[in-house]
Each structure stands twice: as structure tokens, then as C-alpha cells.
Design a protein around this motif. Structure first.
Motif, PDB file in Angstrom:
ATOM      1  N   ASN A 185      31.172 -53.024  52.642  1.00 30.98           N
ATOM      2  CA  ASN A 185      30.722 -54.129  51.783  1.00 30.98           C
ATOM      3  C   ASN A 185      30.013 -53.616  50.527  1.00 30.98           C
ATOM      4  O   ASN A 185      30.074 -54.250  49.475  1.00 30.98           O
ATOM      5  CB  ASN A 185      29.791 -55.049  52.576  1.00 30.98           C
ATOM      6  CG  ASN A 185      29.548 -56.361  51.875  1.00 30.98           C
ATOM      7  OD1 ASN A 185      30.490 -57.121  51.621  1.00 30.98           O
ATOM      8  ND2 ASN A 185      28.310 -56.637  51.506  1.00 30.98           N
ATOM      9  N   GLN A 238      35.208 -59.802  56.382  1.00 37.08           N
ATOM     10  CA  GLN A 238      34.673 -60.855  55.502  1.00 37.08           C
ATOM     11  C   GLN A 238      34.486 -60.415  54.061  1.00 37.08           C
ATOM     12  O   GLN A 238      34.449 -61.260  53.165  1.00 37.08           O
ATOM     13  CB  GLN A 238      33.362 -61.406  56.060  1.00 37.08           C
ATOM     14  CG  GLN A 238      32.266 -60.388  56.187  1.00 37.08           C
ATOM     15  CD  GLN A 238      31.012 -60.983  56.844  1.00 37.08           C
ATOM     16  OE1 GLN A 238      30.241 -61.665  56.204  1.00 37.08           O
ATOM     17  NE2 GLN A 238      30.840 -60.727  58.125  1.00 37.08           N
ATOM     18  N   ASN A 242      34.895 -62.906  50.760  1.00 36.11           N
ATOM     19  CA  ASN A 242      33.781 -63.229  49.855  1.00 36.11           C
ATOM     20  C   ASN A 242      34.129 -62.831  48.428  1.00 36.11           C
ATOM     21  O   ASN A 242      33.818 -63.539  47.472  1.00 36.11           O
ATOM     22  CB  ASN A 242      32.511 -62.475  50.283  1.00 36.11           C
ATOM     23  CG  ASN A 242      31.805 -63.159  51.431  1.00 36.11           C
ATOM     24  OD1 ASN A 242      32.001 -64.343  51.671  1.00 36.11           O
ATOM     25  ND2 ASN A 242      30.990 -62.398  52.152  1.00 36.11           N
TER      26      ASN A 242
ATOM     27  N   ASP B 189      28.306 -63.604  46.608  1.00 35.89           N
ATOM     28  CA  ASP B 189      28.404 -64.009  48.014  1.00 35.89           C
ATOM     29  C   ASP B 189      27.224 -64.896  48.424  1.00 35.89           C
ATOM     30  O   ASP B 189      27.095 -65.265  49.586  1.00 35.89           O
ATOM     31  CB  ASP B 189      28.501 -62.782  48.933  1.00 35.89           C
ATOM     32  CG  ASP B 189      27.357 -61.802  48.734  1.00 35.89           C
ATOM     33  OD1 ASP B 189      26.333 -62.192  48.134  1.00 35.89           O
ATOM     34  OD2 ASP B 189      27.476 -60.642  49.178  1.00 35.89           O
ATOM     35  N   SER B 200      24.012 -57.620  48.132  1.00 35.77           N
ATOM     36  CA  SER B 200      23.150 -58.513  48.904  1.00 35.77           C
ATOM     37  C   SER B 200      22.626 -57.798  50.135  1.00 35.77           C
ATOM     38  O   SER B 200      23.376 -57.080  50.805  1.00 35.77           O
ATOM     39  CB  SER B 200      23.944 -59.743  49.345  1.00 35.77           C
ATOM     40  OG  SER B 200      24.354 -60.478  48.228  1.00 35.77           O
ATOM     41  N   LYS B 225      25.453 -71.776  50.290  1.00 31.78           N
ATOM     42  CA  LYS B 225      26.158 -70.499  50.183  1.00 31.78           C
ATOM     43  C   LYS B 225      25.315 -69.370  50.790  1.00 31.78           C
ATOM     44  O   LYS B 225      25.818 -68.557  51.566  1.00 31.78           O
ATOM     45  CB  LYS B 225      26.459 -70.217  48.710  1.00 31.78           C
ATOM     46  CG  LYS B 225      27.620 -69.279  48.483  1.00 31.78           C
ATOM     47  CD  LYS B 225      28.022 -69.269  47.015  1.00 31.78           C
ATOM     48  CE  LYS B 225      29.021 -68.173  46.710  1.00 31.78           C
ATOM     49  NZ  LYS B 225      30.293 -68.324  47.425  1.00 31.78           N
ATOM     50  N   TRP B 229      25.978 -67.088  54.286  1.00 30.02           N
ATOM     51  CA  TRP B 229      25.964 -65.623  54.342  1.00 30.02           C
ATOM     52  C   TRP B 229      24.942 -65.154  55.375  1.00 30.02           C
ATOM     53  O   TRP B 229      25.212 -64.262  56.178  1.00 30.02           O
ATOM     54  CB  TRP B 229      25.634 -65.056  52.955  1.00 30.02           C
ATOM     55  CG  TRP B 229      25.814 -63.562  52.842  1.00 30.02           C
ATOM     56  CD1 TRP B 229      26.960 -62.912  52.481  1.00 30.02           C
ATOM     57  CD2 TRP B 229      24.839 -62.546  53.102  1.00 30.02           C
ATOM     58  NE1 TRP B 229      26.745 -61.552  52.484  1.00 30.02           N
ATOM     59  CE2 TRP B 229      25.461 -61.301  52.860  1.00 30.02           C
ATOM     60  CE3 TRP B 229      23.503 -62.560  53.502  1.00 30.02           C
ATOM     61  CZ2 TRP B 229      24.789 -60.079  53.011  1.00 30.02           C
ATOM     62  CZ3 TRP B 229      22.837 -61.335  53.659  1.00 30.02           C
ATOM     63  CH2 TRP B 229      23.477 -60.107  53.412  1.00 30.02           C
ATOM     64  N   GLU B 232      25.993 -65.663  58.916  1.00 31.56           N
ATOM     65  CA  GLU B 232      27.030 -64.697  59.314  1.00 31.56           C
ATOM     66  C   GLU B 232      26.439 -63.374  59.789  1.00 31.56           C
ATOM     67  O   GLU B 232      27.156 -62.533  60.315  1.00 31.56           O
ATOM     68  CB  GLU B 232      27.977 -64.417  58.139  1.00 31.56           C
ATOM     69  CG  GLU B 232      29.108 -65.407  58.056  1.00 31.56           C
ATOM     70  CD  GLU B 232      30.085 -65.089  56.932  1.00 31.56           C
ATOM     71  OE1 GLU B 232      29.627 -64.633  55.877  1.00 31.56           O
ATOM     72  OE2 GLU B 232      31.288 -65.322  57.119  1.00 31.56           O
ATOM     73  N   ARG B 233      25.153 -63.204  59.628  1.00 28.08           N
ATOM     74  CA  ARG B 233      24.509 -61.968  60.078  1.00 28.08           C
ATOM     75  C   ARG B 233      24.337 -61.936  61.596  1.00 28.08           C
ATOM     76  O   ARG B 233      24.037 -60.912  62.162  1.00 28.08           O
ATOM     77  CB  ARG B 233      23.132 -61.785  59.408  1.00 28.08           C
ATOM     78  CG  ARG B 233      23.135 -61.809  57.877  1.00 28.08           C
ATOM     79  CD  ARG B 233      23.596 -60.514  57.229  1.00 28.08           C
ATOM     80  NE  ARG B 233      24.923 -60.082  57.618  1.00 28.08           N
ATOM     81  CZ  ARG B 233      26.051 -60.582  57.134  1.00 28.08           C
ATOM     82  NH1 ARG B 233      26.052 -61.561  56.268  1.00 28.08           N
ATOM     83  NH2 ARG B 233      27.212 -60.119  57.536  1.00 28.08           N
TER      84      ARG B 233
END
Lengths: 340, 343
Positions: A185, A238, A242, B189, B200, B225, B229, B232-233
Motif C-alpha cells: 500500500n 484493496q 482505493n 483513500d 494514510s 470515507k 478505511w 477495514e483495519r
């Protein structure tokens, strides 16, 4: 006898021992070597001495404890006071960084060094290119150990800004890292920065979350294709999903322009079992269908996510279903009002 | 306060019905940390000492044992870390830095020690600390440097706002400019990084959300948003990671869930599973929490694990403020009983 106590070069310095309050001294049993070196450091700092031997001393302390912020700061000020060779210092710092992956002080030190060095090479494109190459080589070594090291990536971004590395070479270098691990990422994030902050064509100061009308269509197309190719490689990753959403927003394009693509990973037949290869694709389609006003289809996608494909976040998906219905009702009411 | 990890290890083999919070062992563990000066690592971690004291003290407050550390010794130590410029270093003789200055103010707030700061701090008391912090703002961009050496990081905005607001000196800085800077750090994101365009990261997201909460400017956040995110962690085991494709870690139980809480979306993750994950990171015998089951405990993870549980309103723990990472009780005492009604 300690290393410094017995060294004639340090005869003139009286070390200042640690004062950690009453009675604490007796308890200090940390190694004599570290204690002695710190004592000499306190003494040279008190005397504001900046000399070659201070560089040796700080190097010795850092070899025992690379996390001591004050030692690094004093070393930097000594290097600047002596006008010492920055490139030589950088190469030493490389070794320390490679041995201390999680260390954070090193990267600040490195930025101070580069800020100091930069004016001397700023007018020579060749020197900048050479310097950039050696820095990238070093970072590649760091990434071999941990390709998601946040400190290294922060430094990398600083360097891109400082040396104006919005280049083909930089993009290629990111692609190499993504070829090794398409789920990195950090590399995706860095790519977004390099592509959409390029001063050659982007609007200065445009936020990452904003539509930028100045980005050429071919750049948007290229980045869409880039993220798609990566998604085919690993549909449940993902990062490129994104990324795709980010690119579409930068380009001012609708999510529905990628409905067919997302549909590659989602098959929901009228009858029988659905075939979902990526929950992110299903999420993407739910947004597309909501955008198009296909509330029932969107709702079914969100239901599948909460009940089956991403159960741990069921509350989230249920919330989305709720807002979908509210929006549907609002839109429906608006239509009724118009009809009146 | 020792920052050395161990001696215990997190268990992690308990059955769900056996999972309990080992309050007494945690209190004893934290109390024991300052008796470990005979270990080399105690000294090698000196650069974190003041942070460590905040972590330990906050954990004790959340465990409802605010008096478990000696108040006067605590204040004496904090004041001994203050530099002539008004800021605080990690330990006596260390350079002042915002990271430690924020911890110093937080500790003094918890032990009701602002009066001592006025009496025994460097000339000017709270004003001196406020001026030190204010001087670190970059008036052009709005962000803050960590010290006079100029490194910038969204964490430092958070530290500045935490310190200044507790001292009621937020008016010393250009809050709007700092808010604009945070807005410029929002990523595609939905998250925030260390600087504009930086990846991020849950820790940086916490810092940005906390600063925006204190500035009362959460309206600038794309909450859905960001919430997406952040949620999703959560990984299958219930724990939270800091970035995509990274391992879960107890400290993110705090960074992620407090951020979700600040933007009103804590219910988007599975709180039950998260609690179980955190409880599995305890050493129930010797006390302390580790980053994940099986690893060595330390005071950093002990604090943030307990804070995560407190945020999930776990029985037996004090209520915690999501932005300050301190007991709500303390925040109300310092900022006034109406604080939570106005926000």
C-alpha cells in the motif's frame, strides 16, 4: 579504566555523571561503557565543543543506542559547525539505518544533512541526478528489509519534492516494488503522490481528494489501466481498488464508467449461487448502482457483503443499506413533488 | 517508568468465557516499572521516559487507581524534565520536544499539578509552556515543528493542541491555519498521513482527528470515507492493523477505534471481537499487555490496550476521552463540567 578515561585525547575533559535524583546513582548499573561515554557527551555539550572527537564520541554512543535524540542533534550541529563532508556522513548513516530498521531519529538527521547539502548541488542537474540515484539505491536496500517502512517512504516523498523527482525513473522504481508485492500500500500511495502532484501538469496545491481539471486525460487513462492490471493479479487486494476510486475522482469521472470492469469479479445470477471474487468489487458495484438509482441491486450487494463476504463489518454494511433507503425515499419524494 | 518490555508475555490461550481484565496485576506491573533501573534497557529507552510516565499513569487512571503512583514524585520528575525554553525533554538534560511537552502537560493535568507548574516551573509557568509550543507553529503553512530543528509531522499539531488546550492557551496559535494544513493531508483513500500526500496511517489519522476535535472542526472530515478505511483495519481475529496488509497490534485498538469514535462511527467495527483480542494480549499473571498474543508486554501497549477497552466501555474501567486519551473525569475537571455537553 574506561575507554575515554585512559585516552590522552580526552585528558582535558571532566565527564559529567548522570544525575537522576537522590539515591538513583547507586542503582545505575547500566554498562560502564555507555555510562562513561554519556558522561563525556554531557561535558562536551556543556562546553559547546564541536570537534572531530565529538563526531567519534557520538558515533560510539549511537553504536550503543541509536535512539537517543539529543545525541543525533548534537552530532548534526557538530557536522555543520565543522563543515564536515556530508556525503561521507550519509554513507555512515546508511549503515546505521540498515542496522536499525525501526529507528526514527536517523531520518530526521538525514533530512537535515540533505537540506545542508542541497544548495551546493542545486544548480548542477548532473550532480542532482547522481545524488538521487545513490539515495534511491540506498532506499532500495532498506525496502529489501521492509518495503512498507513508513520512515523511508516519508523520506522518499521529501526527496521527490526536494529534488523534483517527478520522473519516469521514479515511476519505474515504484513499479518494480509493486511487481515484488502488489499489496504494498505504501508504494501505491507514493505512486498517487508522484503522478498527481507532478508540477508539469497538476494544479498547484490541489488536494489528493479533489478533482483536478488540469490532469491530462491520457494520464487518468494510464492510471486506470495500471490499477486494473494489478487488480486482475489479486482481486481481493484493496490498494488498487482505493487507487482506482482516487484516480476517478482526480479525473472527475463517474464510478459507473468502470461498471464493466468491476463486473468481471462479481456474478449475481437471477437464480442460483452468486460468484464473488472480490468483496471490493461488490462494494464498488454497490456504489455504482446507487449512483445510477438502482436501489434494489445496490441493496442486495450490501446485504451480501454484511451477511457473507465481510461479516466482521456487518454494522457498516447495514448502515450503508440504511442510507441507501433514506436516499431512495428522498429521491422518490422529490419525484412525487415534481409530479405534483 | 521503565519502557523495557517484559518480563511477562501475553497469554492468548484463554477460552472466551475465561477472558477477564486482570486489574490488580496490571496495577502492580505499572508500579513495578520504576524499580527496574538496574537493567541496561531502562537507560537505553531514556528518550521515551516522559511519554512512558504518561502511558503508565493514564493506564492507572483508567484502572481507577489514580493514586497508585506517588503524586509529588511524579510532579518532581515532570518538572525536572523542563528545559529553559519552557518545553519539556524526555528526561532531565534531554532537549525539549513537543512529543514530551504534550505528555508533561497531560501528566500534570491528571495529577492536578498545574498549580505546581506555576510555582515551580520555569519562569512564566503555563505561559512559558504555551509560548514554547506557539513558537513551533509554521505561520506560513499552519503546521508545527517538533522542536527548533524543524521536523514537521501531523502528530505535532495534535501534541500542540492537546498541550495548549489543557492549559487554556489555544488562542496563542493560528488554529484555522493548522486546520487548513490537516485538510491538505487528507488522502484519496480517506485517511491522513504525516504530511500532505503521505500514506494514510492510523496513528496519523488519530493525530489529525484529535486535533480537529479539539479545534471543533470535525466538519472538515469526509467521515464516511474515513470511517470505511478505518473499519477495514479490523482483521478476522478481531484486532486492528495500522495500514492495509499489516499485522494487527493492540496499540491500533486505540488509534483506530478512537478515530472511529471521534467521527461517530465506532459501531462500524465488531467491538466484542476487538475486546476479546485485547484481553488475549494480557499477561494475566504478572500484568501488562503486549502488541499481540504471545509477545512481551510493555507499558505502551498496556496503556493503549486498556484505553481501547475503556473506549468500548468495558466493565471496571474509567470512561476515556477519545481525543486526549485521558479519563473524561480529568478533562471535565480541567476544561469545565460543561465540556461534553458543548461538544
Amino acid at each position: 579504566m574506561g575507554k575515554y578515561e585512559g585516552d590522552p585525547e580526552w585528558d582535558d575533559v571532566v565527564p559529567i555523571p548522570q544525575d537522576d535524583g537522590e539515591g538513583a546513582l547507586a542503582q545505575i548499573a547500566y554498562t560502564d561503557e555507555y555510562a562513561e561515554a554519556m558522561g563525556y557527551l554531557r561535558a562536551v555539550m556543556a562546553a559547546k565543543e564541536h570537534s572531530e572527537r565529538v563526531l567519534d564520541l557520538t558515533e560510539h554512543i549511537i553504536s550503543m543506542n541509536a535512539a537517543h535524540y539529543t545525541v543525533w542533534l548534537y552530532r548534526a550541529s557538530t557536522i555543520f559547525a565543522l563543515n564536515a563532508d556530508v556525503e561521507q556522513e550519509l554513507s555512515w548513516v546508511n549503515d546505521v539505518a540498515l542496522d536499525n530498521q525501526k529507528n526514527y531519529q536517523i531520518w530526521h538527521h538525514r533530512q537535515l544533512l540533505v537540506d545542508h547539502l542541497y544548495p551546493s548541488i542545486s544548480s548542477d542537474p548532473n550532480a542532482i541526478r547522481k545524488f538521487a540515484e545513490s539515495e534511491v539505491d540506498f532506499m532500495t536496500q532498506m525496502f529489501d528489509e521492509d518495503a512498507k517502512n513508513y520512515h523511508v517512504w516519508s523520506y522518499r516523498q521529501y526527496l521527490v519534492r526536494k529534488l523534483n523527482l517527478f520522473t519516469e525513473a521514479e515511476l519505474k522504481s515504484i513499479e518494480t516494488l509493486l511487481r515484488i508485492d502488489v499489496r504494498n500500500n505504501s508504494a501505491w500511495s507514493h505512486r498517487f503522490y508522484v503522478v498527481f502532484s507532478d508540477p508539469k501538469y497538476s494544479t498547484p496545491g490541489s488536494h489528493a481528494t479533489e478533482y483536478d481539471p488540469k490532469i491530462p486525460d491520457e494520464i487518468i487513462d494510464r492510471e486506470i489501466e495500471f490499477s486494473k492490471a494489478a487488480t486482475f493479479e489479486a482481486p481481493q487486494n484493496q490498494s488498487p481498488w482505493n487507487y482506482l476510486r482516487g484516480v476517478l475522482r482526480k479525473g472527475g469521472r463517474k464510478l459507473s464508467s468502470q461498471e464493466c470492469f468491476a463486473g468481471e469479479f462479481v456474478k449475481i445470477p437471477e437464480n442460483g449461487e452468486e460468484d464473488i471474487r472480490s468483496s471490493h468489487a461488490l462494494d464498488f458495484l454497490a456504489d455504482v448502482w446507487a449512483e445510477e438509482g438502482k436501489v434494489e441491486k445496490a441493496d442486495e450487494a450490501l446485504r451480501l457483503l454484511g451477511d457473507k463476504y465481510d461479516r466482521i463489518r456487518k454494522n457498516y454494511w447495514d448502515w450503508r443499506r440504511g442510507t441507501l433507503k433514506e436516499e431512495g425515499i428522498t429521491k422518490g419524494l422529490a419525484k412525487v413533488e415534481l409530479a405534483h | 517508568m521503565s519502557l523495557v518490555s517484559g518480563p511477562g508475555r501475553a497469554g492468548g490461550n484463554a477460552l472466551p468465557e475465561e477472558l477477564q481484565l486482570a486489574i490488580e496485576p496490571h496495577v502492580k506491573y505499572i508500579q513495578s516499572l520504576d524499580t527496574r533501573k538496574d537493567e541496561l534497557e531502562y537507560w537505553l529507552t531514556e528518550h521515551l521516559r516522559l511519554n512512558g510516565l504518561y502511558w503508565g499513569l493514564n493506564a492507572l487512571h483508567l484502572l481507577n487507581r489514580p493514586d497508585a503512583l506517588h503524586r509529588k514524585e511524579t510532579i518532581d520528575f515532570v518538572l525536572s524534565c523542563q528545559a529553559d525554553n519552557g518545553g519539556f525533554g524526555a528526561a532531565p538534560g534531554h532537549d525539549a520536544h513537543l512529543l514530551y511537552t504534550a505528555s508533561a502537560v497531560q501528566i500534570l493535568a491528571m495529577v492536578d499539578g498545574f498549580g505546581e507548574l506555576e510555582k515551580r516551573g520555569k519562569a512564566g509557568g503555563a505561559m512559558a509552556v504555551g509560548k514554547y509550543i506557539a513558537a513551533l507553529q509554521n505561520r506560513k503553512t499552519g503546521t508545527f515543528a517538533g522542536d527548533e530543528w524543524g521536523e514537521e509531522d501531523t502528530r505535532f499539531i495534535c501534541c500542540a493542541f492537546v498541550g495548549l488546550s489543557l492549559l487554556k492557551l489555544l488562542q496563542f496559535v493560528d488554529v484555522e491555519k493548522a486546520v487548513d494544513y490537516i485538510i491538505s493531508c487528507a488522502n484519496f483513500d480517506g485517511g491522513y498521513g504525516v504530511a500532505p500526500g503521505a500514506e494514510s496511517h492510523s496513528g496519523q489519522i488519530f493525530a489529525c482527528c484529535a486535533a480537529l476535535t479539539i479545534a471543533r472542526r470535525l466538519d472538515t472530515v469526509e467521515k464516511d470515507k474515513l470511517g470505511m478505511w478505518l473499519s477495514e483495519r479490523q482483521v478476522e481475529g478481531g484486532g486492528l492493523n495500522g495500514r492495509p496488509e499489516k499485522l494487527e497490534d493492540v496499540c491500533y485498538s486505540w488509534w483506530v477505534s478512537s478515530s472511529l469514535s471521534m467521527i461517530g462511527r465506532l459501531h462500524w467495527i465488531d467491538g466484542g471481537k476487538l475486546s476479546r483480542f485485547i484481553l488475549n494480549c494480557q499477561d494475566t499473571e504478572h500484568g501488562g499487555l503486549a502488541d499481540r498474543p504471545g509477545d512481551m508486554v510493555d507499558v505502551f501497549h498496556t496503556n493503549f490496550g486498556l484505553a481501547g477497552l475503556a473506549l468500548l466501555e468495558f466493565d471496571g474501567l474509567e470512561e476515556v476521552d477519545a481525543a486526549y486519551c485521558m479519563p473524561k473525569k480529568v478533562i471535565e475537571r480541567v476544561l469545565g463540567p460543561g465540556y461534553y455537553n458543548d461538544s
